[in-house]
Enzyme design. Structure first.
Site, PDB file in Angstrom:
ATOM      1  N   LYS A 168       0.202 -10.930   4.270  1.00  0.00           N
ATOM      2  CA  LYS A 168       1.121  -9.786   4.249  1.00  0.00           C
ATOM      3  C   LYS A 168       0.433  -8.537   4.783  1.00  0.00           C
ATOM      4  O   LYS A 168      -0.254  -7.823   4.066  1.00  0.00           O
ATOM      5  CB  LYS A 168       1.630  -9.496   2.826  1.00  0.00           C
ATOM      6  CG  LYS A 168       2.731  -8.452   2.828  1.00  0.00           C
ATOM      7  CD  LYS A 168       2.768  -7.594   1.586  1.00  0.00           C
ATOM      8  CE  LYS A 168       1.956  -6.341   1.638  1.00  0.00           C
ATOM      9  NZ  LYS A 168       2.278  -5.364   2.669  1.00  0.00           N
ATOM     10  N   GLU A 242     -10.663  -6.294  -2.988  1.00  0.00           N
ATOM     11  CA  GLU A 242     -11.608  -5.574  -2.121  1.00  0.00           C
ATOM     12  C   GLU A 242     -11.041  -4.173  -1.996  1.00  0.00           C
ATOM     13  O   GLU A 242      -9.993  -3.981  -1.365  1.00  0.00           O
ATOM     14  CB  GLU A 242     -11.678  -6.232  -0.729  1.00  0.00           C
ATOM     15  CG  GLU A 242     -12.257  -7.621  -0.712  1.00  0.00           C
ATOM     16  CD  GLU A 242     -13.773  -7.623  -0.710  1.00  0.00           C
ATOM     17  OE1 GLU A 242     -14.380  -6.566  -0.447  1.00  0.00           O
ATOM     18  OE2 GLU A 242     -14.355  -8.683  -0.981  1.00  0.00           O
ATOM     19  N   CYS A 277     -13.097   1.494   4.612  1.00  0.00           N
ATOM     20  CA  CYS A 277     -13.642   1.350   3.264  1.00  0.00           C
ATOM     21  C   CYS A 277     -15.149   1.547   3.295  1.00  0.00           C
ATOM     22  O   CYS A 277     -15.755   1.960   2.316  1.00  0.00           O
ATOM     23  CB  CYS A 277     -13.311  -0.024   2.713  1.00  0.00           C
ATOM     24  SG  CYS A 277     -13.966  -1.373   3.726  1.00  0.00           S
ATOM     25  N   GLU A 378     -12.071   9.266  -2.571  1.00  0.00           N
ATOM     26  CA  GLU A 378     -12.027   8.687  -1.221  1.00  0.00           C
ATOM     27  C   GLU A 378     -11.036   9.501  -0.374  1.00  0.00           C
ATOM     28  O   GLU A 378      -9.847   9.561  -0.700  1.00  0.00           O
ATOM     29  CB  GLU A 378     -11.565   7.222  -1.306  1.00  0.00           C
ATOM     30  CG  GLU A 378     -11.721   6.476  -0.004  1.00  0.00           C
ATOM     31  CD  GLU A 378     -11.211   5.026  -0.084  1.00  0.00           C
ATOM     32  OE1 GLU A 378     -10.186   4.795  -0.733  1.00  0.00           O
ATOM     33  OE2 GLU A 378     -11.848   4.152   0.532  1.00  0.00           O
TER      34      GLU A 378
HETATM   35  P1  NAD Z   1      -2.790   0.535  -0.073  1.00  0.00           P
HETATM   36  O1  NAD Z   1      -3.415   0.217  -1.378  1.00  0.00           O
HETATM   37  O2  NAD Z   1      -1.831   1.643   0.022  1.00  0.00           O
HETATM   38  O3  NAD Z   1      -2.005  -0.759   0.499  1.00  0.00           O
HETATM   39  C1  NAD Z   1      -2.660  -1.997   0.657  1.00  0.00           C
HETATM   40  C2  NAD Z   1      -1.613  -3.091   0.824  1.00  0.00           C
HETATM   41  O4  NAD Z   1      -0.904  -3.234  -0.406  1.00  0.00           O
HETATM   42  C3  NAD Z   1      -0.555  -2.824   1.897  1.00  0.00           C
HETATM   43  O5  NAD Z   1      -0.266  -4.013   2.579  1.00  0.00           O
HETATM   44  C4  NAD Z   1       0.644  -2.366   1.069  1.00  0.00           C
HETATM   45  O6  NAD Z   1       1.882  -2.609   1.722  1.00  0.00           O
HETATM   46  C5  NAD Z   1       0.494  -3.250  -0.144  1.00  0.00           C
HETATM   47  N1  NAD Z   1       1.179  -2.782  -1.349  1.00  0.00           N
HETATM   48  C6  NAD Z   1       1.528  -1.522  -1.676  1.00  0.00           C
HETATM   49  N2  NAD Z   1       2.100  -1.519  -2.896  1.00  0.00           N
HETATM   50  C7  NAD Z   1       2.098  -2.804  -3.334  1.00  0.00           C
HETATM   51  C8  NAD Z   1       2.560  -3.437  -4.525  1.00  0.00           C
HETATM   52  N3  NAD Z   1       3.121  -2.744  -5.522  1.00  0.00           N
HETATM   53  N4  NAD Z   1       2.397  -4.772  -4.647  1.00  0.00           N
HETATM   54  C9  NAD Z   1       1.810  -5.491  -3.659  1.00  0.00           C
HETATM   55  N5  NAD Z   1       1.367  -4.944  -2.498  1.00  0.00           N
HETATM   56  C10 NAD Z   1       1.509  -3.611  -2.351  1.00  0.00           C
HETATM   57  O7  NAD Z   1      -4.011   0.736   0.939  1.00  0.00           O
HETATM   58  P2  NAD Z   1      -3.971   1.174   2.473  1.00  0.00           P
HETATM   59  O8  NAD Z   1      -3.628   2.629   2.577  1.00  0.00           O
HETATM   60  O9  NAD Z   1      -3.170   0.200   3.258  1.00  0.00           O
HETATM   61  O10 NAD Z   1      -5.515   0.952   2.859  1.00  0.00           O
HETATM   62  C11 NAD Z   1      -6.517   1.863   2.542  1.00  0.00           C
HETATM   63  C12 NAD Z   1      -7.318   1.422   1.339  1.00  0.00           C
HETATM   64  O11 NAD Z   1      -7.832   0.112   1.554  1.00  0.00           O
HETATM   65  C13 NAD Z   1      -8.550   2.304   1.135  1.00  0.00           C
HETATM   66  O12 NAD Z   1      -8.724   2.553  -0.233  1.00  0.00           O
HETATM   67  C14 NAD Z   1      -9.673   1.451   1.693  1.00  0.00           C
HETATM   68  O13 NAD Z   1     -10.952   1.810   1.201  1.00  0.00           O
HETATM   69  C15 NAD Z   1      -9.249   0.091   1.287  1.00  0.00           C
HETATM   70  N6  NAD Z   1      -9.917  -0.958   2.089  1.00  0.00           N
HETATM   71  C16 NAD Z   1     -10.858  -1.755   1.491  1.00  0.00           C
HETATM   72  C17 NAD Z   1     -11.535  -2.722   2.245  1.00  0.00           C
HETATM   73  C18 NAD Z   1     -12.611  -3.599   1.634  1.00  0.00           C
HETATM   74  O14 NAD Z   1     -12.981  -4.604   2.247  1.00  0.00           O
HETATM   75  N7  NAD Z   1     -13.147  -3.286   0.471  1.00  0.00           N
HETATM   76  C19 NAD Z   1     -11.220  -2.898   3.604  1.00  0.00           C
HETATM   77  C20 NAD Z   1     -10.263  -2.067   4.173  1.00  0.00           C
HETATM   78  C21 NAD Z   1      -9.603  -1.105   3.400  1.00  0.00           C
END
Ligand code: NAD
Length: 475
Positions: A168, A242, A277, A378
């Site tokens: 997804k 993650e 991240c 962050e």
């Molecule tokens: P986000 O948490 O807003 O969304 C992540 C995913 O979750 C998206 O696909 C979103 O559509 C989905 N989502 C949102 N609400 C949900 C729910 N209630 N149930 C299930 N899925 C849901 O994050 P973002 O803005 O897309 O990405 C940025 C974040 O991701 C930052 O905090 C970044 O540090 C982190 N990140 C971590 C890694 C890692 O490997 N540790 C890698 C990349 C990004």
């Protein structure tokens, strides 16, 4: 009916999302988002496909994964361009398709390797087998800044372990992932073994709550992770996370300062405009070299080539959305008005030819207090804090004073110091004189609130296998 950047219900269970290209602020295309009905269908297809997958011989599964890696290889340029359209990442940095190819090749090699052991048992001569089996269907939820990177780190090992996957991607970055789904079909994987279902929070929630899902691999922010963990609790579905980071980059006085400045710039504000991240957003500099380092560092950052992400010369692109731009500018304004540190570079939205895109100047604050909001939250934008330290003890104490623990970086030419400090840092990965160069050999993941579990390596493979103990009585 659609409106820019928003999802609207068409009343037939389908939601059309109008994707905006961050470099221009203009519509890029529309995407049909998955809701509960589409997730139901994907689970049904995945169940049948996983049965087919697991009944193939291991060498056949290995070869199909290698075929997929070959097809990804043939489409590296196309996938890179789609990544650019997804989130405006400069094409010079859009290398996650290559990461996907590498992970597929690496984990294909696990498919035909031994996974279990047999052991003796106390008090008898029984045969005791310890086997590793797939969970069935893995729901992989990706952030907008890394659909292909997460496909690499989660889909490849999940398939090698014998699972089907529902991937997804975020509605903000669906294109490269959708193409990957097509390539899976073209490689000859059973239909439905990898389904790509772009969705917003609603579709993501439906995936997490579906009783047919064996495990969720979630990559994203901590606030969303809390919702995912709460929703998964309904079926006690296991979740591996993650999450975000606030990584420290420690520059010792014996470091090669030119290398340290370049590395700090490209691991910091210039890395996907700080939207990573792995962004080293807290730069800790030993007192004796503070001024010399800051001069060099600000020089490298100021020299970034800002522009069209499709231009191979561009090294700095836009942030993902208007909302992100507003949030990041608000963070900068608050830090300035609170006197959090000295604004050494940037701080503004970029105008001129780029005014319609979501471009924020790479921004550097010096003399920042580690306890400040700027240093603790962050930002997920091109904003970094530089701070001073006296000695190793203080460097480690500042670096660990955060609720995150994803990466840490150490710049030093002293081998003993490198080892000493690395062992004391509370982070899943420590990179010495090196970028966060994710590899299939991994493992990669967070301490503390940066997540649980690992991707890459045998640790990453084991996230997608459950252990079964079979004991055969010998009488
Ligand atoms: P986000 O948490 O807003 O969304 C992540 C995913 O979750 C998206 O696909 C979103 O559509 C989905 N989502 C949102 N609400 C949900 C729910 N209630 N149930 C299930 N899925 C849901 O994050 P973002 O803005 O897309 O990405 C940025 C974040 O991701 C930052 O905090 C970044 O540090 C982190 N990140 C971590 C890694 C890692 O490997 N540790 C890698 C990349 C990004």
């Amino acid at each position: 009916m659609t409106r820019p950047g928003a999802a609207s219900d068409l009343g037939v269970g389908k939601v059309i999302f109008e994707h905006i290209y961050p470099a221009t602020g203009k519509p890029n295309g529309t995407v049909t988002l998955a809701g509960a009905a589409e997730i139901d269908r994907a689970v049904e297809a995945a169940r049948a496909a996983q049965g087919e997958w697991i009944s193939m011989t291991v060498d056949r599964r290995r070869d199909l994964m290698i075929d997929l890696a070959d097809i990804v290889h043939d489409h590296l340029d196309e996938l890179a361009r789609l990544n650019v359209f997804d989130y405006g990442v400069p094409i010079s940095f859009a290398g996650t398709a290559l990461l996907l190819e590498r992970f597929l090749r690496h984990f294909a090699g696990y498919a035909d390797k031994p996974h279990g052991v047999s052991t003796p048992v106390n008090g008898s001569f029984d045969v005791n087998l310890i086997e590793r089996e797939p969970y069935g269907i893995i729901g992989v939820i990706t952030p907008w800044n890394g659909a292909l990177a997460v496909a690499a780190s989660c889909v490849a090992p999940a398939l090698a372990a014998g699972n089907a996957v529902i991937l997804k991607p975020s509605e903000l970055a669906p294109f490269a992932a959708l193409r990957f789904g097509e390539l899976c079909d073209r490689a000859g994987l059973p239909t439905g073994l990898v389904s790509v279902a772009p969705a917003d929070a609603e579709g993501g929630d439906a995936l997490v709550r579906h009783p047919g899902i064996g495990k969720i691999a979630f990559t994203g922010g901590g606030a969303t992770a809390r919702k995912v963990l709460a929703a998964a609790a309904a079926n006690l579905t296991p979740v591996v996370t993650e999450l975000g980071g606030k990584s420290a980059n420690i520059i010792f006085d014996d470091a090669d300062l030119d290398l340290a400045a370049t590395l700090s710039a490209h691991q910091g504000p210039l890395m996907q405009s700080g939207q990573s991240c792995a962004c080293a957003s807290r730069i800790l500099v030993q007192e004796a070299v503070y001024d010399a380092f800051v001069d060099k560092f600000v020089g490298v950052v100021a020299g970034a080539r800002v522009g069209d992400p499709m231009d191979p010369a561009t090294t700095f692109g836009p942030v993902i959305s208007q909302a992100a731009a507003d949030r990041i500018l608000d963070t900068i304004e608050t830090a300035v008005s609170n006197g959090t540190g000295q604004l050494l570079l940037g701080g503004n939205r970029i105008g001129g030819d780029l005014a319609d895109g979501y471009y924020i100047e790479p921004t550097v604050f010096g003399g920042v207090d580690n306890a400040s909001t700027l240093a603790q939250e962050e930002t997920f934008g091109p904003v970094v804090s530089v701070m001073r330290f006296r000695d190793e003890q203080e460097a480690v104490q500042i670096a660990n004073s955060t609720r995150y623990g994803l990466n840490a970086f150490v710049q030093t030419t002293d081998l003993g110091r490198a080892h000493r400090v690395a062992r004391r840092l509370e982070a899943g990965s420590v990179w010495i004189n090196q970028f966060s160069d994710i590899s299939p050999q991994g493992p990669y993941g967070g301490y503390k609130q940066s997540g649980s579990g690992r991707t890459g390596g045998v640790e990453g493979l084991n996230e997608f296998r459950q252990v079964k103990n079979i004991r055969i009585g010998m009488r």
